[in-house]
Design an enzyme around this catalytic site. Structure first.
Site, PDB file in Angstrom:
ATOM      1  N   PHE A 149       0.809  -1.196   0.065  1.00 18.98           N
ATOM      2  CA  PHE A 149      -0.221   0.353  -0.050  1.00 18.98           C
ATOM      3  C   PHE A 149       0.590   1.184  -0.686  1.00 18.98           C
ATOM      4  O   PHE A 149       0.577   2.452  -0.324  1.00 18.98           O
ATOM      5  CB  PHE A 149      -0.869   0.442   1.038  1.00 18.98           C
ATOM      6  CG  PHE A 149      -0.060   0.460   2.239  1.00 18.98           C
ATOM      7  CD1 PHE A 149       0.118   1.792   2.660  1.00 18.98           C
ATOM      8  CD2 PHE A 149       0.056  -0.823   3.415  1.00 18.98           C
ATOM      9  CE1 PHE A 149       0.782   1.711   3.627  1.00 18.98           C
ATOM     10  CE2 PHE A 149       1.238  -0.327   3.976  1.00 18.98           C
ATOM     11  CZ  PHE A 149       1.306   0.300   5.121  1.00 18.98           C
ATOM     12  N   LYS A 173      -1.422  -7.169 -10.093  1.00 19.91           N
ATOM     13  CA  LYS A 173      -2.353  -7.015  -8.489  1.00 19.91           C
ATOM     14  C   LYS A 173      -2.265  -5.570  -7.422  1.00 19.91           C
ATOM     15  O   LYS A 173      -1.523  -5.757  -7.124  1.00 19.91           O
ATOM     16  CB  LYS A 173      -2.575  -8.102  -7.841  1.00 19.91           C
ATOM     17  CG  LYS A 173      -3.529  -8.970  -7.076  1.00 19.91           C
ATOM     18  CD  LYS A 173      -4.189  -8.122  -5.906  1.00 19.91           C
ATOM     19  CE  LYS A 173      -3.148  -8.386  -5.287  1.00 19.91           C
ATOM     20  NZ  LYS A 173      -3.496  -7.190  -3.593  1.00 19.91           N
ATOM     21  N   GLU A 176      -4.959  -3.510  -2.402  1.00 25.34           N
ATOM     22  CA  GLU A 176      -6.637  -3.403  -1.910  1.00 25.34           C
ATOM     23  C   GLU A 176      -7.131  -2.212  -1.383  1.00 25.34           C
ATOM     24  O   GLU A 176      -7.597  -1.434  -1.245  1.00 25.34           O
ATOM     25  CB  GLU A 176      -6.933  -4.748  -1.314  1.00 25.34           C
ATOM     26  CG  GLU A 176      -6.559  -4.892  -0.205  1.00 25.34           C
ATOM     27  CD  GLU A 176      -5.270  -5.685  -0.015  1.00 25.34           C
ATOM     28  OE1 GLU A 176      -4.631  -5.976  -0.669  1.00 25.34           O
ATOM     29  OE2 GLU A 176      -5.802  -6.419   1.067  1.00 25.34           O
ATOM     30  N   SER A 226       5.459  -7.489   3.340  1.00 24.20           N
ATOM     31  CA  SER A 226       5.829  -7.544   4.078  1.00 24.20           C
ATOM     32  C   SER A 226       6.863  -8.405   4.260  1.00 24.20           C
ATOM     33  O   SER A 226       6.454  -9.917   3.052  1.00 24.20           O
ATOM     34  CB  SER A 226       4.615  -7.654   4.901  1.00 24.20           C
ATOM     35  OG  SER A 226       3.786  -8.605   4.662  1.00 24.20           O
ATOM     36  N   CYS A 281       9.736   1.473   3.386  1.00 20.59           N
ATOM     37  CA  CYS A 281      10.392   0.453   3.122  1.00 20.59           C
ATOM     38  C   CYS A 281      12.413   1.366   3.443  1.00 20.59           C
ATOM     39  O   CYS A 281      13.173   0.103   4.355  1.00 20.59           O
ATOM     40  CB  CYS A 281      10.848  -0.559   2.443  1.00 20.59           C
ATOM     41  SG  CYS A 281      11.168  -0.420   0.641  1.00 20.59           S
ATOM     42  N   GLU A 383       9.138  -4.690  12.524  1.00 21.02           N
ATOM     43  CA  GLU A 383       9.474  -3.181  11.980  1.00 21.02           C
ATOM     44  C   GLU A 383       7.887  -3.012  12.294  1.00 21.02           C
ATOM     45  O   GLU A 383       7.316  -3.469  12.365  1.00 21.02           O
ATOM     46  CB  GLU A 383       9.167  -3.870  10.150  1.00 21.02           C
ATOM     47  CG  GLU A 383       8.424  -3.019   9.163  1.00 21.02           C
ATOM     48  CD  GLU A 383       8.556  -3.451   7.757  1.00 21.02           C
ATOM     49  OE1 GLU A 383       7.736  -4.528   7.631  1.00 21.02           O
ATOM     50  OE2 GLU A 383       8.827  -2.484   6.987  1.00 21.02           O
TER      51      GLU A 383
HETATM   52  P1  NAD Z   1       1.309  -6.679   2.676  1.00 19.28           P
HETATM   53  O1  NAD Z   1       2.117  -7.996   2.420  1.00 19.28           O
HETATM   54  O2  NAD Z   1       0.603  -6.883   3.849  1.00 19.28           O
HETATM   55  O3  NAD Z   1       0.516  -6.592   1.269  1.00 19.28           O
HETATM   56  C1  NAD Z   1       1.000  -6.646   0.438  1.00 19.28           C
HETATM   57  C2  NAD Z   1       0.620  -7.598  -0.877  1.00 19.28           C
HETATM   58  O4  NAD Z   1       0.408  -8.554  -0.527  1.00 19.28           O
HETATM   59  C3  NAD Z   1      -0.814  -7.338  -1.560  1.00 19.28           C
HETATM   60  O5  NAD Z   1      -0.946  -7.352  -2.418  1.00 19.28           O
HETATM   61  C4  NAD Z   1      -1.321  -7.748  -0.980  1.00 19.28           C
HETATM   62  O6  NAD Z   1      -3.481  -8.139  -0.897  1.00 19.28           O
HETATM   63  C5  NAD Z   1      -0.902  -9.082  -0.272  1.00 19.28           C
HETATM   64  N1  NAD Z   1      -0.862  -9.874   0.576  1.00 19.28           N
HETATM   65  C6  NAD Z   1      -1.230  -9.959   2.133  1.00 19.28           C
HETATM   66  N2  NAD Z   1      -1.376 -10.728   2.567  1.00 19.28           N
HETATM   67  C7  NAD Z   1      -1.526 -11.559   1.680  1.00 19.28           C
HETATM   68  C8  NAD Z   1      -1.055 -13.399   2.014  1.00 19.28           C
HETATM   69  N3  NAD Z   1      -1.243 -14.194   3.006  1.00 19.28           N
HETATM   70  N4  NAD Z   1      -0.884 -14.145   0.818  1.00 19.28           N
HETATM   71  C9  NAD Z   1      -1.190 -13.086  -0.062  1.00 19.28           C
HETATM   72  N5  NAD Z   1      -0.948 -12.638  -0.519  1.00 19.28           N
HETATM   73  C10 NAD Z   1      -0.970 -11.171   0.670  1.00 19.28           C
HETATM   74  O7  NAD Z   1       2.269  -5.373   2.684  1.00 19.28           O
HETATM   75  P2  NAD Z   1       1.236  -4.200   3.032  1.00 19.28           P
HETATM   76  O8  NAD Z   1       1.100  -4.153   4.385  1.00 19.28           O
HETATM   77  O9  NAD Z   1       0.554  -3.950   1.728  1.00 19.28           O
HETATM   78  O10 NAD Z   1       2.855  -3.060   2.854  1.00 19.28           O
HETATM   79  C11 NAD Z   1       3.657  -3.243   3.764  1.00 19.28           C
HETATM   80  C12 NAD Z   1       5.194  -3.616   3.721  1.00 19.28           C
HETATM   81  O11 NAD Z   1       5.687  -3.594   2.698  1.00 19.28           O
HETATM   82  C13 NAD Z   1       6.054  -3.207   4.950  1.00 19.28           C
HETATM   83  O12 NAD Z   1       6.569  -3.910   5.679  1.00 19.28           O
HETATM   84  C14 NAD Z   1       7.200  -2.435   4.134  1.00 19.28           C
HETATM   85  O13 NAD Z   1       8.359  -2.389   4.506  1.00 19.28           O
HETATM   86  C15 NAD Z   1       7.073  -3.660   2.579  1.00 19.28           C
HETATM   87  N6  NAD Z   1       7.222  -2.710   1.065  1.00 19.28           N
HETATM   88  C16 NAD Z   1       8.361  -3.208   1.085  1.00 19.28           C
HETATM   89  C17 NAD Z   1       9.843  -2.538  -0.188  1.00 19.28           C
HETATM   90  C18 NAD Z   1      10.974  -2.825  -0.785  1.00 19.28           C
HETATM   91  O14 NAD Z   1      10.968  -2.486  -1.751  1.00 19.28           O
HETATM   92  N7  NAD Z   1      11.511  -3.746   0.555  1.00 19.28           N
HETATM   93  C19 NAD Z   1       9.282  -1.855  -0.647  1.00 19.28           C
HETATM   94  C20 NAD Z   1       7.740  -1.596  -0.230  1.00 19.28           C
HETATM   95  C21 NAD Z   1       7.629  -1.583   0.938  1.00 19.28           C
END
Ligand code: NAD
Length: 494
Positions: A149, A173, A176, A226, A281, A383
């Site tokens: 997000f 994708k 959401e 994450s 991140c 985190e």
């Molecule tokens: P998230 O992991 O909750 O969700 C990311 C995506 O995965 C979303 O599209 C979500 O719908 C999907 N998703 C969530 N749970 C899932 C599951 N169990 N199975 C399959 N798909 C699933 O992350 P978030 O809260 O949207 O974003 C924040 C995280 O992203 C933080 O941990 C941040 O550090 C990380 N991030 C990392 C970078 C990087 O370059 N390393 C860059 C931006 C964000």
């Protein structure tokens, strides 16, 4: 309430799924739209449409594919302010931050305009007498991207501009929680002349993601989110024979040496820890103050924080910091601050229970600093992804580097110092893929790879830069020999 449609085969279409997820304006706590939690059938329809579009897109010359990117750039510039407002509305970040999010994404479009050069192969004449060898970079086919997000524009644009310019069809994708920005950008892509089916959007959550990972028609997966999800996606994608790049969470350490310049260092710490409400991140999460550095820098930082305005970002008057993404996330950040305090941390700037008079239902946490954190405290390694800076103390640079290297992530690490020797030592020994020297958010631009390490990245080829091109292409090596001239080759020999 608007239900966002999917984009399949160039047409906006209603998902077959009945389950929906709310899209909020975090500044106000209001729902502004909803997205369908698309099914495996929706994913399959998108893959089929993309497979149909692929043969022609693959044969489209790279310079023509680049022309689509040039036109898209112009369209994005025309709508820049409107798009930034949209990012701000669905995410909660300030307009300046939203503009940065889009600008960095736009730079990926600019980079993708170089497709003809980026896709050039290598060749060598006479690898043996009369035999030549050359490589071509060819697209993979249908590829998919799954996004978090926190950067509604930038993170999706780490992926699809290069994937498309390399000749692939792409299924996105989006998160959401922030699906609206890419919805509008998809319309601009169509206007820029991208053929139907080359770019698709399937909204949703786990079911849609699983369907993408399992679908035999998808060649590669780009994921950002994450760490637990990044790791699971990497494993599952590989199990299903796909190429996967999967970026995870972070815990970025900022080492402050006693010789650091106090004023710019305090300002850089503020931007690193509290920019985008800490939902980056590359956000600085733990400051390690070496020797007297804490006493020199912290009072100035706390003073700056006291002057920071937190509030809604969807109006004319812009605050210094906006809301976090959801009410649930606000509550989790507050709980982690309390946990840190209960484990011996000293809260010297407290953003819990932040009240914003003109937006009482928004999801606010104020900037928070917790001093005297050590490795016995859970918040040293968890985190938080909110506007919280923990402070550790170290006697020496050695101790500070050891502290930065002890945790499991490896996205960014920064040092603030006026000593070249200390900076070199840190850069050389710190176990993180992106290092800042007097730079608090060392996020590389489009033409460099985004090189997370350890539990911040799973895979081999990162997003952005040449590694991005390598990820979205496979190489074909051709070895050529022409047999000696036959008697009939009168046009060749004297
Ligand atoms: P998230 O992991 O909750 O969700 C990311 C995506 O995965 C979303 O599209 C979500 O719908 C999907 N998703 C969530 N749970 C899932 C599951 N169990 N199975 C399959 N798909 C699933 O992350 P978030 O809260 O949207 O974003 C924040 C995280 O992203 C933080 O941990 C941040 O550090 C990380 N991030 C990392 C970078 C990087 O370059 N390393 C860059 C931006 C964000």
């Amino acid at each position: 309430m608007e239900t966002l449609p999917n984009l399949i085969g160039g047409q906006w279409s209603t998902s077959s799924a009945s389950e929906k997820s709310p899209v909020m304006n975090p500044s106000r706590g209001d729902q502004i739209a909803e997205v369908p939690m698309s099914s495996a059938a929706d994913v399959d329809a998108a893959v089929q449409a993309a497979q149909k579009a692929f043969p022609d897109w693959r044969e489209t010359p790279p310079n023509e594919r680049a022309q689509v990117m040039y036109r898209l750039k112009a369209l994005l510039e025309d709508e820049f302010d409107e798009l930034a407002k949209g990012i701000s509305r669905e995410h909660g970040k300030t307009l300046i931050e939203a503009r940065g999010d889009l600008r960095r994404g736009l730079e990926m479009v600019e980079y993708a305009c170089g497709a003809p050069t980026l896709l050039m192969g290598e060749s060598l004449e006479n690898i043996a007498r009369g035999i030549d060898c050359h490589t071509d970079r060819v697209p993979l086919g249908v590829v998919a991207g799954i996004c978090p997000f926190n950067f509604p524009a930038l993170v999706p644009m780490w992926m699809w501009p290069l994937a498309l310019a390399c000749g692939n069809c792409f299924i996105l994708k989006p998160s959401e929680k922030v699906p609206m920005t890419m919805q509008r950008v998809a319309e601009l892509l169509k206007k820029a002349g991208l053929p139907d089916g080359v770019f698709s959007i399937v909204h949703g959550g786990r079911e849609a993601v699983d369907a993408l990972l399992e679908h035999p028609g998808i060649e590669a997966i780009s994921f950002v989110g994450s760490t637990p999800v990044a790791e699971a996606i990497y494993k599952k994608g590989c199990l299903h024979g796909k190429r996967v790049q999967s970026a995870g969470g972070a815990k970025n350490f900022l080492v402050i040496m006693p010789d650091a310049d106090p004023e710019p260092t305090a300002a850089a710490l503020r931007d690193s820890a509290f920019g985008c409400a800490g939902e980056r991140c590359m956000a600085g999460s733990v400051a390690v103050a070496v020797g007297e550095a804490g006493n020199r820098i912290l009072p100035g930082l706390v003073d700056i924080i006291k002057g920071m305005k937190v509030g809604p970002t969807d109006g004319v008057d812009q605050p210094d910091m906006g809301a976090v993404i959801t009410g649930a996330h606000r509550d989790r950040v507050n709980e982690l601050i309390s946990l840190g305090e209960s484990k011996g941390g000293k809260v010297i700037a407290d953003g819990r229970n932040a009240k914003v008079a003109d937006a009482p239902d928004g999801f606010y946490v104020g900037p928070t600093v917790i001093d005297e954190v050590d490795y016995g405290n859970d918040i040293a390694t968890t985190e938080i992804f909110g506007p919280v800076l923990s402070v550790m103390r170290a006697k020496t640079l050695d101790e500070a580097i050891a502290a930065a290297n002890k945790q499991s992530f490896g996205n960014g690490a920064c040092i603030f110092t006026t000593s070249g020797k200390a900076a070199r030592e840190f850069r050389h020994r710190v176990s993180a893929g992106m290092v800042g020297v007097n730079v608090g958010v060392p996020a590389p631009l489009a033409y460099f790879p985004f090189t997370g390490w350890n539990q911040s990245f799973y895979g081999d080829l990162h997003m952005q830069g040449r590694e991005g091109v390598q990820f979205y292409t496979k190489q074909k090596t051709t070895t050529t020999r022409w047999f000696s001239f036959g008697e009939g080759d009168i046009w060749v020999k004297d």
